[in-house]
Design an enzyme around this catalytic site. Structure first.
Site, PDB file in Angstrom:
ATOM      1  N   THR A 174       1.442  -0.835  -0.212  1.00  2.83           N
ATOM      2  CA  THR A 174      -0.270  -0.030   0.122  1.00  2.83           C
ATOM      3  C   THR A 174       0.558   1.342  -0.088  1.00  2.83           C
ATOM      4  O   THR A 174       1.952   0.723   0.146  1.00  2.83           O
ATOM      5  CB  THR A 174      -0.875  -0.310   1.648  1.00  2.83           C
ATOM      6  OG1 THR A 174      -1.656   1.157   1.263  1.00  2.83           O
ATOM      7  CG2 THR A 174       0.135  -0.194   2.475  1.00  2.83           C
ATOM      8  N   ARG A 175       0.560   2.622  -0.618  1.00  2.37           N
ATOM      9  CA  ARG A 175       1.128   3.316  -0.621  1.00  2.37           C
ATOM     10  C   ARG A 175      -0.168   4.716  -0.050  1.00  2.37           C
ATOM     11  O   ARG A 175      -0.091   5.457   0.254  1.00  2.37           O
ATOM     12  CB  ARG A 175       1.678   4.190  -1.367  1.00  2.37           C
ATOM     13  CG  ARG A 175       0.784   4.260  -2.866  1.00  2.37           C
ATOM     14  CD  ARG A 175       1.788   4.463  -3.767  1.00  2.37           C
ATOM     15  NE  ARG A 175       1.319   3.145  -5.303  1.00  2.37           N
ATOM     16  CZ  ARG A 175       0.053   3.526  -5.984  1.00  2.37           C
ATOM     17  NH1 ARG A 175      -0.418   5.358  -6.533  1.00  2.37           N
ATOM     18  NH2 ARG A 175      -0.917   3.724  -6.977  1.00  2.37           N
ATOM     19  N   HIS A 227      -7.655   1.940   5.555  1.00  4.12           N
ATOM     20  CA  HIS A 227      -9.218   2.117   5.991  1.00  4.12           C
ATOM     21  C   HIS A 227     -10.207   0.832   5.670  1.00  4.12           C
ATOM     22  O   HIS A 227      -9.338   0.177   5.315  1.00  4.12           O
ATOM     23  CB  HIS A 227     -10.035   3.221   4.525  1.00  4.12           C
ATOM     24  CG  HIS A 227      -9.931   4.282   4.605  1.00  4.12           C
ATOM     25  ND1 HIS A 227      -9.172   5.235   5.310  1.00  4.12           N
ATOM     26  CD2 HIS A 227      -9.269   5.071   3.836  1.00  4.12           C
ATOM     27  CE1 HIS A 227      -8.847   6.408   5.177  1.00  4.12           C
ATOM     28  NE2 HIS A 227      -8.636   6.311   3.953  1.00  4.12           N
ATOM     29  N   HIS A 246      -9.380  -1.951   2.797  1.00  3.28           N
ATOM     30  CA  HIS A 246      -8.902  -3.189   3.227  1.00  3.28           C
ATOM     31  C   HIS A 246      -8.159  -3.554   4.023  1.00  3.28           C
ATOM     32  O   HIS A 246      -7.412  -4.336   3.600  1.00  3.28           O
ATOM     33  CB  HIS A 246      -7.372  -1.707   2.966  1.00  3.28           C
ATOM     34  CG  HIS A 246      -6.715  -0.940   1.286  1.00  3.28           C
ATOM     35  ND1 HIS A 246      -7.471   0.311   1.283  1.00  3.28           N
ATOM     36  CD2 HIS A 246      -7.633  -1.325   0.072  1.00  3.28           C
ATOM     37  CE1 HIS A 246      -6.805   0.275   0.290  1.00  3.28           C
ATOM     38  NE2 HIS A 246      -7.436  -0.500  -0.812  1.00  3.28           N
ATOM     39  N   ARG A 260      -8.271  -3.243  -7.478  1.00  2.94           N
ATOM     40  CA  ARG A 260      -8.208  -2.549  -9.254  1.00  2.94           C
ATOM     41  C   ARG A 260      -7.321  -1.436  -9.131  1.00  2.94           C
ATOM     42  O   ARG A 260      -6.408  -0.748  -8.334  1.00  2.94           O
ATOM     43  CB  ARG A 260      -9.895  -1.752  -8.585  1.00  2.94           C
ATOM     44  CG  ARG A 260     -10.887  -3.332  -8.318  1.00  2.94           C
ATOM     45  CD  ARG A 260     -11.951  -2.707  -8.001  1.00  2.94           C
ATOM     46  NE  ARG A 260     -12.894  -1.407  -8.838  1.00  2.94           N
ATOM     47  CZ  ARG A 260     -13.189  -1.066  -9.506  1.00  2.94           C
ATOM     48  NH1 ARG A 260     -14.711  -2.051  -9.499  1.00  2.94           N
ATOM     49  NH2 ARG A 260     -13.739   0.421  -9.246  1.00  2.94           N
TER      50      ARG A 260
END
Ligand SMILES: [Zn+2]
Length: 391
Positions: free
Chosen positions: A198-199, A203, A206, A292
């Site tokens: 992740t960057r 939330h 995720h 996505r």
């Protein structure tokens, strides 16, 4: 303790180009007497990834045969899958100044020698061709393409030896090389480990995806990217703090490892999704979550392109299994987290916010709904926005 085989590194062997102990002084001494190249931030992060095995089987910056093969068929010349050319570009004058030296020193931004490189090749290349092959566009507005167009016209290739790690790097206690994560996974007896990159802040959506994956795996490697990214992302320090409060409150500690991913973002979408999966395999992951528009930017890639590209390879060629996810959300009628794959209700029942809406709420000091973001996470993000930004 039972021993078992972790997933093999990509190409079979975990690359280790770190020079340590008594050999360092002599290597630094020889490095000081040869021509030097100063690395950009991205090149420096590539160097670290090569030397520590994140980019196994690469042992250095790629030569022409591999470069061509990566562009044309997403494989190294020896057929191993590889989708991103990891190159060392210098400008033509700099290349001439090296005078055909076999050994060069590589310097960090402060001018300290951090590595040596055996230069086996220097070659010119076609930037537009690389842009179209790797980024699927030659638009200079694409951040990866822009960087490519700005870099030098000559590529230097050859194996590297890392002599010095950066001092005082942020998040030092969250930096683990592939050898370290592998040792940790083995110690914990994790046979199936899912990697999540992740960057962004995590939330509820995720968190849900990670936990769904964790239901079928033994452990989770939460692997945020804190290297070079576009300037508009939330600060890495704030993101790291948000992961920590989330893990502290909501994750079983013996099933999650938080460790930073040192690679630079390229925003190459589909090709970068493969590249990210291979890097996680080198860390010891057996599964990798692909959402996505993974590693996408703007509207350059289709929503599912980064998932579809996995079908272009035989599962055995990659070794690591991708797990594809849809957007997820809290649905008030389902009474829980769901996705368009599992929830039949309409948009009115779903708690969703756009990135812009979330940003506006946080800037205004408002906490997004608890169904969207954990309150503890929201507080960290709000604090982060008000500490850092002079805007
Ligand atoms: Zn529903």
């Amino acid at each position: 303790m039972t021993t078992f085989a972790l997933i093999a590194p990509h190409g079979g062997t975990l690359v280790d180009r770190r020079v340590e102990g008594s050999e360092v002084a002599a290597a630094l001494d020889s490095a000081s007497r040869v021509p030097q190249v100063q690395l950009s931030a991205v090149q420096h992060s590539d160097l670290l990834c090569i030397a520590t095995g994140v980019f196994s089987p690469l042992t250095g910056f790629v030569g022409r045969r591999d470069y061509e093969s990566i562009l044309d068929r997403m494989r190294l010349a020896n057929d191993t899958v590889w989708t991103i050319p990891v190159t060392l570009a210098v400008d033509a004058a700099q290349a001439r100044a090296l005078g055909g030296a076999d050994l060069i020193g590589l310097q960090d931004a402060a001018g300290r020698v951090v590595a040596t490189m055996q230069v086996t090749e220097q070659f010119e290349y076609d930037k537009r061709r690389e842009a179209i092959a790797v980024y699927r566009t030659d638009d200079a507005a694409h951040p990866g393409v822009a960087r490519l167009y700005k870099q030098g016209d000559v590529l230097l290739a050859g194996p590297v030896s890392l002599l010095r790690r950066p001092d005082g790097e942020p998040f030092a206690s969250f930096r683990r090389d592939p050898a370290d994560t592998r040792a940790l996974f083995a110690e914990r007896g994790w046979r199936r480990v899912v990697g999540f990159q992740t960057r962004n802040p995590v939330h509820r959506a995720h968190e849900y995806i990670q936990k769904v994956a964790l239901e079928i795996c033994d452990g989770l490697l939460l692997n945020p990217l804190v290297g070079e990214t576009k300037g508009d992302d939330i600060s890495a320090a704030t993101r790291m703090k948000s992961y920590q409060v989330l893990i502290d409150g909501y994750y079983p500690k013996d099933r999650v490892v938080l460790s930073v991913f040192p690679a630079a973002m390229r925003y190459a979408g589909p090709r970068e999704a493969i590249f990210h999966a291979i890097a996680r395999k080198n860390y010891g992951c057996t599964h990798f979550i692909v959402g996505r528009d993974h590693a996408g930017v703007g509207n350059y890639y289709g929503t599912y392109d980064a998932q579809r590209i996995f079908d272009e390879f035989e599962p055995g060629e990659l070794g690591i299994a991708p797990l594809f996810f849809e957007h997820t959300f809290f649905c008030t009628r389902c009474g829980g987290m769901a996705s368009t794959k599992t929830c039949p209700h309409d948009a009115a029942s779903r708690v969703t916010l756009s990135g812009t809406q979330v940003r506006q709420m946080l800037v205004a000091g408002q906490t997004p709904p608890a169904e969207f973001t954990r309150a503890e996470v929201a507080q960290v993000l709000i604090d982060g926005m008000h500490e850092g930004a002079p805007k």
